[in-house]
Design an enzyme around this catalytic site. Structure first.
Site, PDB file in Angstrom:
ATOM      1  N   ARG A  46       0.841  -1.202   0.000  1.00 52.45           N
ATOM      2  CA  ARG A  46       0.000   0.000   0.000  1.00 52.45           C
ATOM      3  C   ARG A  46       0.878   1.255   0.000  1.00 52.45           C
ATOM      4  O   ARG A  46       0.583   2.216  -0.710  1.00 52.45           O
ATOM      5  CB  ARG A  46      -0.900  -0.025   1.228  1.00 52.45           C
ATOM      6  CG  ARG A  46      -1.924   1.072   1.292  1.00 52.45           C
ATOM      7  CD  ARG A  46      -2.640   0.957   2.643  1.00 52.45           C
ATOM      8  NE  ARG A  46      -3.693   1.931   2.826  1.00 52.45           N
ATOM      9  CZ  ARG A  46      -3.488   3.192   3.157  1.00 52.45           C
ATOM     10  NH1 ARG A  46      -2.264   3.650   3.294  1.00 52.45           N
ATOM     11  NH2 ARG A  46      -4.522   3.994   3.336  1.00 52.45           N
ATOM     12  N   ASP A  83     -12.723  -2.300  -3.784  1.00 50.09           N
ATOM     13  CA  ASP A  83     -13.600  -1.785  -2.736  1.00 50.09           C
ATOM     14  C   ASP A  83     -14.995  -1.588  -3.308  1.00 50.09           C
ATOM     15  O   ASP A  83     -15.159  -1.391  -4.513  1.00 50.09           O
ATOM     16  CB  ASP A  83     -13.075  -0.456  -2.180  1.00 50.09           C
ATOM     17  CG  ASP A  83     -13.739  -0.123  -0.848  1.00 50.09           C
ATOM     18  OD1 ASP A  83     -13.299  -0.660   0.186  1.00 50.09           O
ATOM     19  OD2 ASP A  83     -14.723   0.634  -0.847  1.00 50.09           O
ATOM     20  N   TYR A 159     -23.449   5.428   1.138  1.00 56.02           N
ATOM     21  CA  TYR A 159     -22.208   6.224   1.092  1.00 56.02           C
ATOM     22  C   TYR A 159     -22.331   7.376   0.094  1.00 56.02           C
ATOM     23  O   TYR A 159     -21.838   8.478   0.327  1.00 56.02           O
ATOM     24  CB  TYR A 159     -21.013   5.330   0.722  1.00 56.02           C
ATOM     25  CG  TYR A 159     -20.611   4.405   1.847  1.00 56.02           C
ATOM     26  CD1 TYR A 159     -19.774   4.832   2.867  1.00 56.02           C
ATOM     27  CD2 TYR A 159     -21.094   3.100   1.897  1.00 56.02           C
ATOM     28  CE1 TYR A 159     -19.421   3.987   3.909  1.00 56.02           C
ATOM     29  CE2 TYR A 159     -20.756   2.245   2.939  1.00 56.02           C
ATOM     30  CZ  TYR A 159     -19.921   2.697   3.944  1.00 56.02           C
ATOM     31  OH  TYR A 159     -19.582   1.865   4.980  1.00 56.02           O
TER      32      TYR A 159
END
Ligand code: CP3
Length: 352
Positions: A46, A83, A159
């Site tokens: 990451r 995601d 979201y």
């Protein structure tokens, strides 16, 4: 033969056996969020990518972090690293992940604002995710199944409307009550693009699909039917028509007493149960001729020790002879000691 048809006939992938009607002992294992911050090698990759979203959109690095937990633990399935918020990002509602704060989006709160979305512009970003799937199908061991996924329309909408995670999903619920026809348009957009997105993942080599509805539990029953069951059923119908033989797992987190209805009304082949689902209720769900996944408390993986061992044993005993896939009731948390995950895998494979 299409890659998915070949894969679903591949009896070497133990993960797929329960979907073919077989209860296997010990059950196949994978864990939600099995790639993530609890692993030092994930944190290193990451950092190399620079940010979480950059990692999702770099197929060689996304494939690498997907493989990391497979190398360590030999899970029966890998889950594509991406995601659920890739969908709004690809639709043009830019998503930002600020360190330690979770996702941020510019909220879409009414029908007018839907014009900001570009359902025809998702191809480039979805293409990068599908490239990760393709690489994975090449690089994974032959016996490891590959799970593609997306968020369910309701959860993704929470979201998009709230602009961030929230404890009660109040903004999306309020819009759905105030203006159900307008909110339906947002859900319809998400249904359509999610079908294409998942179909692309299957064409790229995914063996099975999971639809994450993390906030399904915040709706009363009639709203649950409209915003959770209906959109999921549409997706399942369309995907079955395009890709018969590719199992779909629903994860209506928090659905509780509505879970059985969710299963029968949507046509999913598998249901993932959250931690609050009693083991006796999981056993009953298995009577609906489906695969049941779950549902260890992720905090037991933090605690480890006897408490972890005991609950693993109880779960295995309760689900023995059923079409069960061992998993958590929600994702692994970052403070999980990696050695506890090893302990879990070892125990399941030795005790059962
Ligand atoms: O290993 C896997 O399970 C595959 C990858 C995956 C991620 N997110 C990676 C991720 C999957 C399947 C998801 C699903 C997801 N994402 C859900 C549904 C499941 C659930 O947890 O309820 C939801 C609601 C999201 C949205 C999301 N993504 C949030 C709220 C956050 C921030 C919270 C956090 O843990 O940081 C994310 C970020 C995220 N998604 C991370 C990972 C590994 C952490 C990002 C980082 O590296 O900092």
């Amino acid at each position: 033969m299409a890659p998915n048809a070949r894969a679903s006939l591949n009896t070497r992938r133990r993960f797929l056996a329960p979907f073919a009607g077989q209860a296997v002992n010990p059950p196949p294992i994978w864990l939600m969020r099995q790639a993530g911050r609890y692993l030092p090698e994930y944190r290193a990759t990451r950092d190399e990518a620079g940010s979480f979203l950059a990692l999702c959109y770099r197929p060689e690095l996304a494939a690498e972090v997907t493989l990391q937990p497979i190398r360590r633990y030999g899970f029966d399935a890998a889950i594509l690293f991406a995601d659920i918020l890739i969908v709004p990002d690809a639709l043009g509602q830019e998503v930002r992940f600020e360190t330690g704060e979770g996702p941020r989006l510019d909220p879409i709160t009414d029908e007018m604002a839907l014009s900001r979305l570009e359902p025809s512009g998702t191809e480039a970003k979805f293409g990068l995710i599908c490239e990760t799937v393709q690489r994975l199908r090449q690089d994974l061991p032959e016996e490891t199944a590959l799970i593609g996924f997306c968020g369910a329309p309701w959860t993704v909408a929470t979201y998009m409307v709230g602009g961030r995670g929230s404890p009660d999903q109040a903004d999306a619920r309020a819009w759905a009550y105030r203006d159900p026809d307008g909110f339906q348009k947002l859900i319809d957009i998400l249904v359509e693009v999610s079908i294409d997105y998942l179909s692309g993942q299957v064409k790229a080599g995914a063996d099975a699909l999971q639809i994450f509805d993390s906030w399904a539990g915040s709706l009363p029953d009639n709203e649950f039917a409209r915003w959770v069951i209906d959109p999921t059923r549409h997706m399942v119908d369309a995907l079955k028509a395009r890709h018969p033989g590719v199992p779909i797992i629903g994860f209506p987190r928090g659905a509780g007493a509505s879970t059985a209805e969710f299963v029968t009304a949507t046509g999913v082949e598998g249901v993932s149960c959250d931690t609050s689902m009693p083991l006796c209720a999981m056993r009953e769900l298995a009577e609906l001729d489906i695969v049941v996944q779950g549902n260890l408390d992720p905090l037991l993986l933090v605690a480890g020790g006897d408490a972890l061992d005991r609950r693993i044993d109880e779960t295995l005993a309760a689900m023995k002879g059923r079409r069960h896939i061992f998993n958590l009731g929600h994702g692994i948390v970052p403070q999980t000691p990696p050695e506890n995950v090893a302990r879990l895998v070892e125990r399941i494979r030795s005790v059962a």
